[in-house]
Design a protein around this motif. Sequence first.
Motif, PDB file in Angstrom:
ATOM      1  N   ILE A 162      24.067  32.687  41.439  1.00 44.15           N
ATOM      2  CA  ILE A 162      24.083  33.728  42.461  1.00 44.15           C
ATOM      3  C   ILE A 162      22.734  33.692  43.164  1.00 44.15           C
ATOM      4  O   ILE A 162      21.696  33.613  42.512  1.00 44.15           O
ATOM      5  N   ALA A 163      22.740  33.748  44.485  1.00 42.91           N
ATOM      6  CA  ALA A 163      21.485  33.754  45.246  1.00 42.91           C
ATOM      7  C   ALA A 163      21.512  34.901  46.247  1.00 42.91           C
ATOM      8  O   ALA A 163      22.568  35.264  46.769  1.00 42.91           O
ATOM      9  N   ALA A 164      20.325  35.461  46.502  1.00 36.99           N
ATOM     10  CA  ALA A 164      20.212  36.582  47.435  1.00 36.99           C
ATOM     11  C   ALA A 164      18.836  36.558  48.088  1.00 36.99           C
ATOM     12  O   ALA A 164      17.911  35.913  47.595  1.00 36.99           O
ATOM     13  N   GLY A 165      18.707  37.285  49.171  1.00 39.89           N
ATOM     14  CA  GLY A 165      17.461  37.336  49.913  1.00 39.89           C
ATOM     15  C   GLY A 165      16.454  38.334  49.395  1.00 39.89           C
ATOM     16  O   GLY A 165      15.312  38.344  49.838  1.00 39.89           O
ATOM     17  N   SER A 166      16.863  39.178  48.441  1.00 40.30           N
ATOM     18  CA  SER A 166      15.934  40.161  47.882  1.00 40.30           C
ATOM     19  C   SER A 166      16.379  40.511  46.467  1.00 40.30           C
ATOM     20  O   SER A 166      17.520  40.255  46.075  1.00 40.30           O
ATOM     21  N   VAL A 167      15.463  41.128  45.717  1.00 41.72           N
ATOM     22  CA  VAL A 167      15.791  41.537  44.364  1.00 41.72           C
ATOM     23  C   VAL A 167      16.874  42.617  44.382  1.00 41.72           C
ATOM     24  O   VAL A 167      17.726  42.667  43.497  1.00 41.72           O
ATOM     25  N   VAL A 168      16.884  43.466  45.402  1.00 44.25           N
ATOM     26  CA  VAL A 168      17.900  44.520  45.506  1.00 44.25           C
ATOM     27  C   VAL A 168      19.281  43.894  45.695  1.00 44.25           C
ATOM     28  O   VAL A 168      20.249  44.283  45.041  1.00 44.25           O
TER      29      VAL A 168
END
Length: 145
Positions: free
Chosen positions: A53-59
């Motif tokens: 899983i990848a995202a642009g922020s920790v949130v």
Amino acid sequence: MEVRSVNDAKGGASPAEVDVGGLAVEFLGWTVEVVQDPPVWRASRDVAPPLVIAAGSVVELRTLLDEADRFDCRRATHALAEVLRGRGVIAQVYGQAIVAESPCGVRRTIVAGRGLYRWTSGVVIGAIGEVAGAAERALRGLGAS
């Protein structure tokens, strides 16, 4: 891609390290890291089913990990309910919860979350990946073993 340094210029923990460590503790079984160019928060696991899983922020990553946890726990809740039913327990599934009633009339609720089965009192029954062991402990708690 490179993993971003987890120490700041003063030699202390950076916010990235704190967030990565917090997520890794909260979501057991996941490897959480920050990669750069551009910065991306990434979580992966090597158990079935494997997932990255990848995202642009920790949130954003926390939101995605929450959803993955809910999915895993719902599937595991159905698996535990099936085993309990096979042992004579009435087991009704409601999302991530099982209302279980033993043949002797003991009724308790089991909830799944963050990779664990627990009684509603908070006492851990077992890991969602170890359904047979969790079922045995649940049966003892229901007076049905």
